[in-house]
Write a protein that holds these residues in place. Structure first.
Motif, PDB file in Angstrom:
ATOM      1  N   THR B  11      18.712 -34.376   1.083  1.00  0.00           N
ATOM      2  CA  THR B  11      18.198 -35.251   0.616  1.00  0.00           C
ATOM      3  C   THR B  11      17.314 -36.074   2.017  1.00  0.00           C
ATOM      4  N   GLN B  15      17.703 -42.180  -0.198  1.00  0.00           N
ATOM      5  CA  GLN B  15      17.602 -42.007  -1.699  1.00  0.00           C
ATOM      6  C   GLN B  15      18.718 -41.706  -2.320  1.00  0.00           C
ATOM      7  N   PHE B  76      16.659 -33.359  -3.240  1.00  0.00           N
ATOM      8  CA  PHE B  76      16.220 -34.543  -3.758  1.00  0.00           C
ATOM      9  C   PHE B  76      14.791 -34.696  -3.290  1.00  0.00           C
ATOM     10  N   GLU B  77      14.189 -33.555  -2.790  1.00  0.00           N
ATOM     11  CA  GLU B  77      12.871 -33.907  -2.164  1.00  0.00           C
ATOM     12  C   GLU B  77      12.508 -32.362  -1.915  1.00  0.00           C
ATOM     13  N   GLN B  99       9.706 -34.924  -6.363  1.00  0.00           N
ATOM     14  CA  GLN B  99       9.228 -36.013  -5.500  1.00  0.00           C
ATOM     15  C   GLN B  99       8.968 -35.305  -3.904  1.00  0.00           C
ATOM     16  N   LEU B 134      12.221 -39.050 -10.081  1.00  0.00           N
ATOM     17  CA  LEU B 134      11.335 -40.470  -9.826  1.00  0.00           C
ATOM     18  C   LEU B 134      11.111 -40.971 -10.940  1.00  0.00           C
ATOM     19  N   LYS B 144      15.417 -46.615  -7.896  1.00  0.00           N
ATOM     20  CA  LYS B 144      16.744 -46.353  -7.209  1.00  0.00           C
ATOM     21  C   LYS B 144      17.684 -45.472  -7.997  1.00  0.00           C
ATOM     22  N   VAL B 146      17.417 -42.740  -8.733  1.00  0.00           N
ATOM     23  CA  VAL B 146      16.964 -41.113  -8.731  1.00  0.00           C
ATOM     24  C   VAL B 146      18.276 -40.091  -8.431  1.00  0.00           C
ATOM     25  N   SER B 147      18.864 -40.748  -7.606  1.00  0.00           N
ATOM     26  CA  SER B 147      20.227 -40.175  -7.228  1.00  0.00           C
ATOM     27  C   SER B 147      21.153 -39.850  -8.512  1.00  0.00           C
TER      28      SER B 147
END
Lengths: 604, 199
Positions: B11, B15, B76-77, B99, B134, B144, B146-147
């Protein structure tokens, strides 16, 4: 302050980080005072302790030395006290610790978070060497949260029984790892009360020599005898008894991961004094034994000095960096121990570098932008603002330890002043921690340079702890804050300017005047941290692509919210883009844009 | 559950990766498993690389996932998923938030962002699930979340009762955001369940 959590009844199962387990144990085992200075990976111990209901007091101190000194008093008063810090904090606190170590006092547990691999530190020194072999303080080394919890209780008992401070040595993967904990019966400790004790507490040479003799010839042998039989150290049997592994701390977890039940393990719980008799017997029973320990060859050297025939330690395992299962498997195999082929990672895929960066809206950004433009020689310090040295701001050129910025700048200015300005830069918490005395000395000795104090009203890098420059204590009590400007004036500094950390033009003006001023000048760049205590929001900005000329001046402020869009100018240059989800509206990019292309998000 | 499950969260600071790993660990703990978790974050509060490991099973020794032993990579990205994919075991699962967070070093021209990370991920791993976390979080009420969307996506691959997940989420998120996070979890779970049925 939110509602405090009750100490759970005995037998409760919880999933806790090592830091949380340490805090809960302190509260459970009757701690009267928790005190320290924030530092990764130890900061969250007091952050957690203050949230637990009980009769204890929890306080951040100005620095590690003052924290330890407060703990000495608490110990002299018969209280139970934990004092927390990171490994390099022990250097700051070394003076009181090394002398107090020879006295006979109870109830003091020093909790130190070491950082193998230097994830968030300037070095990776090994506290076992410093507090063990050098300071002669007993050290306990837990391997998971349950042991952190249990060893806090054991540390208080050892401290009381042998009348010595005890060190609990943690590392990053103990502090920040969540593992299960079963709780114990809560107890209350009532301080015995303070009694004058001149021969014990005044280390005049005559007193000190007697205390030193007793501590070396009575207490140390007693502690060694205790270590030889203590259940803190234990053996795991293995199916291949010709082999053996001596290990401790988080290394034990890696060793178990690799060897399971195959190889016998001597797991040291108390690492100073070492149970060398027990180690000798283990090696006699398991002739092919290695020592597996992170960082320094601490156990290895003492074992070899005793003439115990081990295969080795650092011949097989690295002396620097953090261990992994792979590193341990490789070392064991190199030593000739039977390990199954470990899983291995594939070749890394080239990705994007993502160096740490100042947050969007960080109030330090504009000051570094201006210092860069002034081509200043910047002596930096420990805090978020150390990141001002990274591209594109690139405006910090030396950083060694807490509070060193002012002294380093003074030294350079005294010996060989460069053509371009000499500037020391440090944050409010670091200035209060150890920046006051060097500024006093620099002013007194007539040095000529500029000090910038970045006052964001918090200790930000460690997660937002209050400091004496804040109007609230850790426990949430309101308190008058230290007036940094008045403090600097009281030190004798005559040229002082206070500027808004978001005001680029005013920062430039103040810095230019400060640099021109003969003697020490101080600029206080003030604006609350963008994240603390809660995230701040001003008017979010956007780039007007009709006006953007693709000059990328805004990019040079190094804000994570700014990137390049796919939109091109006539000359084929990419226009800038501001991520509205990341922007908090500090306006620094807007101020440096030469064509007014950065506008309010809502503006049409 | 006879073997250890190794999950890595790759991450970017800010995030919510640390919160997500805590939720996963708590859900495993409440499900009666042995669990260990660890996180590594560097110097910066926001915008740096943050990695968490969560491991659960009958017996877990180390909180760190051994090299090359990641069963489920929760990226996460896109770029961060790419950075971590070399530790995925053969046959492991990648769940990646589509994202993209471009670091300032790219804008200044000192580095470039990888071209089509998703395609590279699909070369390196046989099972890749791309999730627009996202957008899903925004639809659920806040970016917020996203997690929690990512935790929901993960839940489709881990055999805990849905209640264990929801209990862990309720215990870890700010009280005012419980409903939002419950929606985010459900949406993340649904999108991967649909994708894995299609696969």
């Amino acid at each position: 302050m939110a509602t405090r959590l009750q100490i759970p009844p005995a037998g409760t199962r919880l999933l806790l980080t090592g830091n949380q387990a340490c805090a809960l144990a302190a509260a459970t085992f009757g701690c009267n005072l928790g005190v320290g200075y924030p530092g990764t990976p130890s900061s969250e111990i007091l952050d957690a302790l203050v949230m637990i209901a009980g009769s204890h007091t929890t306080q951040w101190e100005t620095n590690e030395k003052t924290a330890v000194e407060k703990a000495l008093g608490a110990s002299m008063a018969g209280g139970r006290v934990i004092v927390t810090m990171k490994h390099v904090g022990v250097n700051v606190a070394a003076d009181p610790l090394l002398s107090f170590a020879s006295t006979f006092n109870s109830g003091l547990v020093l909790v130190v978070g070491d950082d193998p691999g230097a994830h968030s530190s300037q070095n990776e020194q090994d506290t076992r060497m410093f507090m063990g072999l050098f300071a002669n303080l007993p050290i306990l080394a837990p391997s998971d949260s349950q042991e952190v919890y249990d060893f806090v209780g054991a540390a208080f008992e050892i401290s009381d029984r042998f009348r010595t401070p005890v060190v609990l040595r943690l590392t990053t993967n103990i502090c920040h790892a969540e593992t299960p904990v079963v709780t114990a019966e809560p107890m209350v400790h009532r301080p015995a009360g303070y009694v004058n004790n001149f021969p014990n507490n005044v280390v005049l040479p005559a007193n000190f020599r007697k205390l030193r003799h007793r501590s070396l010839h009575e207490r140390l042998p007693a502690l060694t005898e205790y270590a030889e039989t203590a259940t803190l150290t234990r053996e795991d049997a293995g199916t291949r008894p010709e082999f053996g592994i001596i290990t401790e701390g988080v290394s034990y977890a890696h060793v178990k991961e690799v060897v399971g039940e195959a190889i016998p393990i001597l797991k040291l719980g108390m690492v100073f004094p070492l149970p060398l008799g027990r180690i000798a017997r283990f090696v006699a029973d398991h002739p092919k034994t290695v020592v597996c320990e992170e960082l320094e060859p601490y156990v290895e050297l003492q074992t070899k000095a005793e003439g115990i025939p081990i295969l080795g330690g650092k011949a097989f395992f690295p002396r620097e960096g953090e261990f992994t299962a792979g590193v341990v498997a490789q070392g064991l195999a190199a030593a000739g121990l039977p390990v199954k082929e470990p899983t291995a990672a594939a070749a890394p895929v080239p990705g994007v570098p993502r160096p740490p960066t100042l947050c969007p809206g960080c109030p330090h950004r504009a000051t570094f932008y201006v210092l860069n433009r002034m081509k200043a020689n910047v002596f930096g310090d420990i805090g978020c603002y150390t990141l001002g040295g990274l591209e594109p701001l690139s405006a910090l050129h030396a950083c060694i330890c807490m509070g060193a910025s002012i002294g380093m700048a003074a030294g350079v200015a005294t010996v060989a002043r460069p053509e371009t300005p000499v500037v020391a830069i440090l944050g409010d918490s670091t200035f209060l921690h150890s920046g006051i005395t060097p500024l006093l000395g620099a002013r007194w000795n007539g040095a000529d340079f500029t000090v910038v104090i970045l006052d964001n009203g918090i200790t930000a890098m460690t997660g937002g702890q209050p400091n004496p420059g804040v109007e609230s204590t850790l426990e949430g009590a309101s308190t008058p804050k230290t007036d940094i400007e008045a403090l600097v004036r009281a030190l004798g500094v005559e040229h002082i300017a206070v500027v808004d950390g978001y005001d680029v033009a005013r920062i430039k003006e103040a810095l230019t005047a400060a640099v021109a001023h003969p003697g020490v000048a101080v600029v206080i760049s003030r604006r609350p941290c963008a994240l603390m205590p809660t995230k701040r929001h001003y008017k979010v900005l956007r780039v007007d692509h009709g006006k953007c000329i693709g000059c990328h001046t805004c990019v040079k402020v190094g804000c994570p919210a700014i990137s390049l869009s796919d939109e091109l100018t006539d000359k084929g240059r990419r226009k800038s883009y501001i991520d509205p989800r990341a922007c908090i509206g500090c306006t620094v990019c807007q101020q440096v844009c030469p064509v007014g292309a950065i506008v309010d998000l809502e503006a049409v | 559950m006879n073997t250890i499950v190794n999950i890595r969260l790759a991450t970017v600071g800010g995030q919510g990766g640390v919160l997500a790993s805590s939720v996963i660990a708590q859900a495993a703990f409440d499900a009666g498993l042995q669990v260990k978790k660890r996180e590594v974050h560097g110097m910066s509060q926001r915008g740096g690389v943050v990695t968490s490991d969560v491991r659960f099973g009958p017996v877990v020794h180390s909180p760190m996932v051994p090299e090359g032993a990641v069963d489920i990579l929760l990226g996460f990205e896109q770029g961060e998923a790419l950075r971590a994919v070399h530790d995925l075991r053969p046959g492991g699962v990648v769940i990646v938030n589509t994202q993209v967070i471009v670091p300032p070093i790219v804008a200044t021209g000192k580095a470039s962002y990888p071209v089509n990370p998703l395609a590279t991920l699909r070369e390196k791993a046989s099972r890749v699930y791309a999730v627009d976390a996202l957008k899903i979080a925004e639809d659920a009420g806040s970016v917020k979340a996203v997690s929690t969307v990512m935790v929901g996506a993960l839940s489709a691959f881990v055999d805990f009762p849905e209640d264990a997940w929801l209990k862990a989420i309720r215990g870890k998120v700010p009280p005012k955001t419980v409903a939002l996070n419950e929606r985010a979890f459900a949406a993340g779970r649904a999108v991967v369940q649909a994708a894995s049925r299609g696969a």
